[in-house]
Design an enzyme around this catalytic site. Structure first.
Site, mmCIF file in Angstrom:
data_model
loop_
_atom_site.group_PDB
_atom_site.id
_atom_site.type_symbol
_atom_site.label_atom_id
_atom_site.label_comp_id
_atom_site.label_asym_id
_atom_site.label_seq_id
_atom_site.Cartn_x
_atom_site.Cartn_y
_atom_site.Cartn_z
ATOM 1 N N GLY A 50 -69.353 -4.792 44.453
ATOM 2 C CA GLY A 50 -70.108 -5.531 43.437
ATOM 3 C C GLY A 50 -70.720 -6.796 43.978
ATOM 4 O O GLY A 50 -70.224 -7.373 44.967
ATOM 5 N N LEU A 51 -71.780 -7.230 43.337
ATOM 6 C CA LEU A 51 -72.437 -8.469 43.732
ATOM 7 C C LEU A 51 -71.488 -9.649 43.522
ATOM 8 O O LEU A 51 -70.550 -9.553 42.717
ATOM 9 C CB LEU A 51 -73.691 -8.679 42.872
ATOM 10 C CG LEU A 51 -74.856 -7.731 43.156
ATOM 11 C CD1 LEU A 51 -75.915 -7.846 42.065
ATOM 12 C CD2 LEU A 51 -75.461 -8.042 44.527
ATOM 13 N N SER A 60 -62.883 -10.881 41.795
ATOM 14 C CA SER A 60 -61.607 -11.526 42.111
ATOM 15 C C SER A 60 -60.702 -11.582 40.884
ATOM 16 O O SER A 60 -59.477 -11.475 41.001
ATOM 17 C CB SER A 60 -61.832 -12.921 42.684
ATOM 18 O OG SER A 60 -62.432 -12.785 43.949
ATOM 19 N N ARG A 64 -37.017 -15.388 22.393
ATOM 20 C CA ARG A 64 -35.880 -14.540 22.031
ATOM 21 C C ARG A 64 -35.609 -14.749 20.541
ATOM 22 O O ARG A 64 -36.028 -15.738 19.948
ATOM 23 C CB ARG A 64 -34.651 -14.921 22.855
ATOM 24 C CG ARG A 64 -34.804 -14.564 24.321
ATOM 25 C CD ARG A 64 -33.616 -15.070 25.135
ATOM 26 N NE ARG A 64 -32.356 -14.441 24.728
ATOM 27 C CZ ARG A 64 -31.171 -14.821 25.180
ATOM 28 N NH1 ARG A 64 -31.067 -15.823 26.039
ATOM 29 N NH2 ARG A 64 -30.070 -14.210 24.773
ATOM 30 N N HIS A 65 -34.880 -13.830 19.946
ATOM 31 C CA HIS A 65 -34.473 -13.961 18.542
ATOM 32 C C HIS A 65 -33.599 -15.207 18.364
ATOM 33 O O HIS A 65 -33.103 -15.775 19.346
ATOM 34 C CB HIS A 65 -33.675 -12.708 18.141
ATOM 35 C CG HIS A 65 -32.565 -12.421 19.111
ATOM 36 N ND1 HIS A 65 -31.346 -13.079 19.075
ATOM 37 C CD2 HIS A 65 -32.512 -11.597 20.195
ATOM 38 C CE1 HIS A 65 -30.584 -12.653 20.070
ATOM 39 N NE2 HIS A 65 -31.270 -11.748 20.780
ATOM 40 N N ASN A 121 -24.100 -13.078 19.853
ATOM 41 C CA ASN A 121 -24.364 -14.163 20.818
ATOM 42 C C ASN A 121 -23.296 -15.237 20.687
ATOM 43 O O ASN A 121 -22.810 -15.770 21.690
ATOM 44 C CB ASN A 121 -25.709 -14.854 20.555
ATOM 45 C CG ASN A 121 -26.916 -14.039 20.947
ATOM 46 O OD1 ASN A 121 -27.956 -14.106 20.289
ATOM 47 N ND2 ASN A 121 -26.807 -13.271 22.015
ATOM 48 N N ARG A 177 -31.468 -8.543 14.747
ATOM 49 C CA ARG A 177 -31.612 -9.963 15.070
ATOM 50 C C ARG A 177 -33.068 -10.390 15.287
ATOM 51 O O ARG A 177 -33.414 -11.538 15.054
ATOM 52 C CB ARG A 177 -30.722 -10.336 16.267
ATOM 53 C CG ARG A 177 -30.842 -9.456 17.505
ATOM 54 C CD ARG A 177 -29.627 -9.688 18.403
ATOM 55 N NE ARG A 177 -29.687 -9.059 19.707
ATOM 56 C CZ ARG A 177 -29.304 -7.814 19.969
ATOM 57 N NH1 ARG A 177 -28.883 -7.034 18.988
ATOM 58 N NH2 ARG A 177 -29.330 -7.348 21.205
ATOM 59 N N GLU A 185 -33.503 -4.470 23.288
ATOM 60 C CA GLU A 185 -32.868 -5.052 24.471
ATOM 61 C C GLU A 185 -32.442 -3.957 25.450
ATOM 62 O O GLU A 185 -32.232 -2.794 25.051
ATOM 63 C CB GLU A 185 -31.652 -5.904 24.035
ATOM 64 C CG GLU A 185 -30.880 -6.588 25.155
ATOM 65 C CD GLU A 185 -31.731 -7.479 26.075
ATOM 66 O OE1 GLU A 185 -32.782 -7.001 26.572
ATOM 67 O OE2 GLU A 185 -31.342 -8.621 26.314
ATOM 68 N N HIS A 241 -35.757 -9.974 23.234
ATOM 69 C CA HIS A 241 -34.412 -10.219 23.768
ATOM 70 C C HIS A 241 -34.498 -10.748 25.201
ATOM 71 O O HIS A 241 -35.564 -10.726 25.802
ATOM 72 C CB HIS A 241 -33.629 -8.900 23.751
ATOM 73 C CG HIS A 241 -33.631 -8.246 22.418
ATOM 74 N ND1 HIS A 241 -32.633 -8.430 21.484
ATOM 75 C CD2 HIS A 241 -34.538 -7.410 21.844
ATOM 76 C CE1 HIS A 241 -32.915 -7.720 20.389
ATOM 77 N NE2 HIS A 241 -34.066 -7.096 20.583
HETATM 78 O O1 F6P Z 1 -26.452 -11.660 25.934
HETATM 79 C C1 F6P Z 1 -27.632 -11.352 25.318
HETATM 80 C C2 F6P Z 1 -28.365 -10.228 26.016
HETATM 81 O O2 F6P Z 1 -29.586 -10.064 25.383
HETATM 82 C C3 F6P Z 1 -27.602 -8.888 26.042
HETATM 83 O O3 F6P Z 1 -27.744 -8.117 24.888
HETATM 84 C C4 F6P Z 1 -28.155 -8.223 27.263
HETATM 85 O O4 F6P Z 1 -27.354 -7.178 27.751
HETATM 86 C C5 F6P Z 1 -28.249 -9.395 28.197
HETATM 87 O O5 F6P Z 1 -28.567 -10.526 27.414
HETATM 88 C C6 F6P Z 1 -29.297 -9.254 29.271
HETATM 89 O O6 F6P Z 1 -29.109 -10.271 30.230
HETATM 90 P P1 F6P Z 1 -28.470 -9.920 31.664
HETATM 91 O O7 F6P Z 1 -29.383 -8.875 32.231
HETATM 92 O O8 F6P Z 1 -28.508 -11.208 32.433
HETATM 93 O O9 F6P Z 1 -27.081 -9.398 31.479
#
Ligand code: F6P
Length: 596
Positions: free
Chosen positions: A27-28, A34, A303-304, A310, A404, A427, A495
């Site tokens: 291409g020109l 790029s 993340r949630h 958690n 979540r 997740e 997640h």
């Molecule tokens: O602890 C929260 C979370 O989202 C888990 O559900 C998941 O398994 C983990 O984190 C992923 O993080 P890592 O890959 O570091 O274990």
């Protein structure tokens, strides 16, 4: 996927193990090559392919002027030798001139590429020490010596590219104009002797004169014009373009004779022509390139809010939000409402700055024939209204299909936000370890725990449906292409492993770092597509003010030291992880500079 050789491109329906690909850009200048190359490299690297860009412009700048080099030998095997006599001349010349450090090589020498250099000075506007500048005459197809040098540099870069593939690379991108049939034939012929290497030409064509004019103006900031007055630089670049246009032949029947694969990307993917695409990888590349767009928008990733699991350190599962998580969810909805307004104002400000920047040029113009914008006269005015970036009013929110994330978006007004729940955003699935704490895994499955620490990207959790980060990348491939296609902003509420995988794509973070990125709860990452990469901003939830504070994005994406808790012995992988600490590219590095 094969454990012994678990690259994503290996085995099954994807490709055969020895498959290698050369992507040759065509291409020109100022047609967005790029931009395409950098995006493509980021995507293919994220998919797990060893991908490298071989830029001919960079090598040309190192090669200096045609007078400085003897072209030794003929054909593709020659090398460029800097002539002794010329370096002597340079040294003598320097003694007679004022010594100033060059912006490129930092060596003292004579330069005329200062901001006071005007039109006509381009010929002399090179640093006598590093010879990085080339004026438009260097690109004149009738300038035999320069042409020979340009061909030679292109073929040398191609040789480097082939050596890199032979040494284990998988996908190499030859980033150059490759705008003549002669050059492309030379590349095709050279590749004939290589076995197991496929070739794909990607031609970038732009018919929108306003985009071209904007790109031309941006070229005044390219490494060829460091320290040159932007108007002088623009005039020279337009002259360079005219030279290229004289010799340019788009891909067509000449290449079809060789049965090669090619695709033409017209106007940033608005129209795509695909010819003879046969390989799996090549079809992925074409599909990806079809989905590009330049509209101003933001991809927010968070993340949630904190979940019940958690709060007690359990991984996986499907619990709802804790009371902390609920507070986060409410604050997030207020924050995104506000950011939408702020972003529109920021784009207005960018429009204003773009208009000032364009207006500072004297030779930009409007012309009915897009391929000849290079010859615009100075009194024609540019159509600013079509250059203005417009924020699309829509806004989507994507969550996973786990409670979540869905609860985290409950406070968004459904009239103003289109909410989608997407299973691919769930997740990483921990198989037999779902619902356990890391300590429980370490005690009950010590070998699994250690194996994961040693190779977290490829480690796959045991049990039905257990996943690795490599599996997650595959799962997110369609999500990424969809995010590239969409023209409005999106908030992804997802997640930890998902956020790592998404951010490593947008911020070009190597897959080796991906699983170790520290991404705590309570952060919002915003990735704003820009011409030279994604621009990252980061906000952190502040429970004291129940609001978000913007933090320094250059320090926000950290690598966590993984701890080998089971064994005291030092594994090579653990020390390698230590070495990788702080190797993340800074946002400034990922938003790379202009290139020819
Ligand atoms: O602890 C929260 C979370 O989202 C888990 O559900 C998941 O398994 C983990 O984190 C992923 O993080 P890592 O890959 O570091 O274990």
């Amino acid at each position: 996927m094969c454990r012994e050789c678990p690259r994503l491109g290996h085995s099954d329906a994807r490709t055969d193990s020895d498959h290698k690909l050369v992507v040759v850009m065509v291409g020109l200048p100022a047609r967005g090559k790029s931009y395409i190359v950098k995006k493509l490299k980021r995507y293919l690297s994220w998919l797990g392919f060893q991908t490298k860009i071989f830029n001919v412009g960079d090598r040309r700048r190192l090669a200096g002027s045609a007078d400085d080099y003897e072209v030794s030998g003929t054909g593709t095997t020659t090398r460029l030798e800097r002539t002794k006599s010329n370096s002597g001349k340079t040294a003598m010349h320097n003694q007679q001139q004022q010594q100033q450090p060059c912006a490129d090589c930092n060596k003292p020498g004579t330069q005329q590429h200062t901001s006071t250099a005007r039109q006509g000075d381009m010929q002399a506007a090179s640093c006598t020490q590093c010879d990085t500048r080339h004026s438009s005459t260097f690109f004149d197809p009738d300038n035999k010596k320069a042409k020979q040098l340009r061909e030679q540099v292109a073929m040398e870069v191609f040789e480097d590219l082939l050596r890199w593939l032979q040494a284990g690379g998988q996908i190499a991108i030859h980033d150059a104009t490759n705008s003549t049939i002669e050059r492309r034939s030379a590349l095709i012929n050279r590749l004939r002797s290589e076995t197991d290497v496929n070739l794909l030409f990607v031609e970038s064509i732009c018919t929108d004169k306003n985009i071209i004019n904007r790109n031309i103006r941006l070229k005044t900031q390219s490494p060829d014009y460091v320290g040159i007055d932007p108007d002088v630089a623009e005039a020279d670049f337009r002259a360079r373009l005219r030279n290229y246009e004289r010799a340019y032949r788009p891909i067509g029947t000449a290449e079809e004779k060789y049965d090669v694969q090619y695709c033409k990307i017209i106007d940033v993917g608005k129209k795509v022509i695909a010819y003879n695409i046969q390989g799996f990888l090549e079809s992925q590349v074409v599909f990806y390139l079809m989905n590009m767009n330049l509209d101003p928008r933001v991809i927010y990733i968070t993340r949630h809010g904190e979940s019940e699991d958690n709060s007690v350190g359990r991984i996986g599962g499907d619990t709802g939000l804790s009371s902390n998580g609920e507070r986060y969810a409410k604050a997030l909805a207020r924050f995104i409402d506000r950011r939408r307004l702020e972003f529109t104002a920021e784009v207005d400000e960018q429009n204003h700055r773009l208009e000032m920047f364009m207006a500072s040029g004297t030779s930009s113009g409007n012309n009915s024939e897009p391929e000849s914008v290079s010859s615009h006269s100075s009194n024609q005015s540019i159509d600013y209204s079509s250059l203005r970036l417009k924020v699309k009013p829509d806004f989507e929110i994507w969550t996973s299909m786990l409670k979540r994330t869905m609860e985290t978006v409950e406070h968004f007004d459904p009239q103003r936000y289109r909410i989608k729940n997407i299973r691919s955003l769930n997740e990483i699935y921990a198989g037999r370890c779902e619902g356990m704490t890391y300590e429980e895994i370490a005690t009950q499955f010590p070998e699994e725990f250690e194996a994961r620490q040693l190779d977290k990207f490829y480690y796959r959790y045991p049990g039905i449906g257990g996943e690795s980060y490599a599996d997650v990348v595959l799962r997110l491939q369609q999500v990424i292409v969809e995010l590239e296609r969409i023209r409005h902003s999106v908030l992804l509420v997802t997640h930890r492993a998902m956020a790592r995988t998404l951010l490593s794509y947008f911020m070009d973070i190597p897959t080796t770092h991906m699983p170790d990125m520290e991404l705590p709860l309570g952060y919002v990452y915003s990735c704003e597509p820009r011409p030279f990469g994604n621009f990252l901003r980061v906000w952190r939830y502040n429970p004291d003010t129940d609001d978000f504070d913007e933090i320094d994005s250059s320090t926000a994406l950290k690598i966590r030291y993984p701890k080998i808790m089971i064994s005291d012995r030092k594994s090579p992988a653990s020390s390698a992880h230590h070495d990788q600490h702080n190797l993340l590219p800074s946002p400034a590095e990922t938003a790379c500079s202009a290139n020819t």
